[in-house]
Design a protein around this motif. Structure first.
Motif, short mmCIF file in Angstrom:
data_model
loop_
_atom_site.label_atom_id
_atom_site.label_comp_id
_atom_site.label_asym_id
_atom_site.label_seq_id
_atom_site.Cartn_x
_atom_site.Cartn_y
_atom_site.Cartn_z
N CYS A 35 0.84 -1.20 0.00
CA CYS A 35 0.00 0.00 0.00
C CYS A 35 0.88 1.25 0.00
CB CYS A 35 -0.90 -0.01 1.23
SG CYS A 35 -1.97 1.43 1.36
N CYS B 124 -0.35 4.38 0.75
CA CYS B 124 -1.06 5.48 1.41
C CYS B 124 -0.10 6.19 2.40
CB CYS B 124 -2.30 4.97 2.13
SG CYS B 124 -1.99 4.20 3.73
N CYS C 83 0.89 3.97 5.41
CA CYS C 83 1.84 2.89 5.14
C CYS C 83 3.21 3.42 4.73
CB CYS C 83 1.28 1.95 4.08
SG CYS C 83 -0.14 1.03 4.70
N HIS D 186 -5.84 4.51 5.90
CA HIS D 186 -5.34 3.34 5.18
C HIS D 186 -6.50 2.51 4.62
CE1 HIS D 186 -3.61 -0.48 4.12
NE2 HIS D 186 -4.53 -1.03 4.89
#
Ligand code: ZN
Length: 366
Positions: free
Chosen positions: A297, A299, A302, A328
């Motif tokens: 991920c 985002c 993360c 997230h």
């Protein structure tokens, strides 16, 4: 309004055009009941690629009140979100504890839990509320039976929903209008409701009254029946379903739009949706875990934080934990839908479903 570009079995890729832009389907909308996606800013949503949210007309009507939203120039300016805004009529909430006072041919009688004031919400009033909120897509006033419910009560729900849908559609406006199919878990009622609404000129169709406690196989059987009787060329919106596996299954049945509190509610309770399944970051085994929530991920959460840090925030009941995890989870669902669309385009949705089943099959799916 809606165009279909590609199909893979019953799954389809389309584009829904609204006043606030076009969205590729199938898509997922986070829930913003009270004009906010809990714990996230509009900027967070935009960064994650959220193109649409659904808010609740009944809640906004009761608080802050329509005049407050109008003073801002509509719901988009009120909540500073420039994407597509759906409004649910709130039919689902109206017949539940805390609101419900009775139902009659004219509409639903409710009592505000805030100040005790009583209202009769008719389809005409519901339409007027949603018009004044200035959402892009308005949902009809429906009578959404609880689960389980007797056949007679479910039948009454279907009859009222059909009558109200006709009255809801009467006014001319620039909003898109979606009907809502009811009928609980009764096949003939689902069929009747879908046929009734298919005969009216809606821009799309909600499938309501599902994912409220009935077994998953029953839900998918009802979706099949309903979709069989809805027009091909209109978008179909499965209301309140938002776990990865149920989404993929419903996409393969021909559903185009989803909404659910699944990512945000889980985010506030410490559960992360990851490409390896759901994980509960409150568990002590994450105390020293220096990995990001999901290494696939990209985002903000993360890219910057460890599982160990999120675990710590939840242990300490710090609100940042709720924010970071909601962020997230919502980003994850948006990326997940991109993947779903790619797999449809490449003709791989069947194979993808097996993969998703392997990952999320054993988890709770609401
Ligand atoms: Zn992430």
């Amino acid at each position: 309004m809606f165009k279909i570009f590609a199909e893979n079995n019953n799954a389809r890729i389309g584009v829904l055009k609204t006043k606030h832009g076009e969205i590729k389907t199938p898509f997922f909308m986070p829930v913003a009941t009270k004009a906010t996606v809990k714990a996230l800013t509009p900027e967070d949503l935009t960064r994650c690629g959220v193109k649409a949210v659904i808010t609740n007309a009944l809640h906004l009507f009761l608080r802050p009140g329509l005049e407050v939203i109008e003073a801002h120039g509509g719901v988009h300016k009120f909540m500073r979100f420039n994407g597509v805004v759906f409004t649910d009529s709130g039919g689902f909430q109206m017949i539940r504890k805390g609101f419900f006072q009775g139902v009659e041919e004219k509409g639903i009688k409710i009592r505000s839990p805030y100040d005790g004031n009583k209202y009769l919400i008719t389809p005409e009033i519901s339409k007027e509320i949603q018009r004044r909120i200035e959402s892009d897509v308005a949902m009809t006033l429906d009578y959404c039976a609880e689960y389980p419910v007797s056949y007679e009560e479910a039948e009454r729900g279907v009859e009222l929903t059909t009558k109200w849908a006709k009255r809801f559609l009467r006014s001319e406006d620039k909003q898109l209008n979606f009907g809502i199919v009811q009928g609980s878990v009764y096949e003939d009622l689902r069929e009747r409701s879908a046929k009734d609404l298919a005969n009216m000129d809606f821009d799309g169709y909600g499938i309501g009254g599902l994912s409220i406690g009935e077994p998953k196989e029953v839900m998918h059987r009802m979706i099949d029946i309903v979709i069989n009787h809805l027009p091909e060329e209109k978008p179909r919106y499965l209301m309140g379903v938002g776990s990865p596996l149920e989404i993929v299954k419903a996409v393969m049945q021909g559903v185009d739009i989803f909404d659910s509190v699944f990512p945000t509610r889980n985010g506030r309770h410490g559960t992360a949706i990851t490409s390896q399944g759901l994980i509960n970051l409150r568990k002590s085994n994450y105390r020293n875990d220096l990995k990001p929530i999901d290494k696939e991920c990209s985002c903000y959460t993360c890219e910057n934080f460890t599982r160990s840090y999120i675990h710590h925030l939840f242990r300490e009941k710090e609100i940042l934990g709720m924010h970071l995890l909601s962020l997230h989870n919502v980003c994850f669902m948006i990326k997940f839908m991109e993947r779903v669309r790619d797999e449809i385009e490449q003709g791989n949705i069947e194979k993808f479903k097996k993969e998703v089943e392997g990952i999320y099959g054993n988890h709770l799916s609401r």
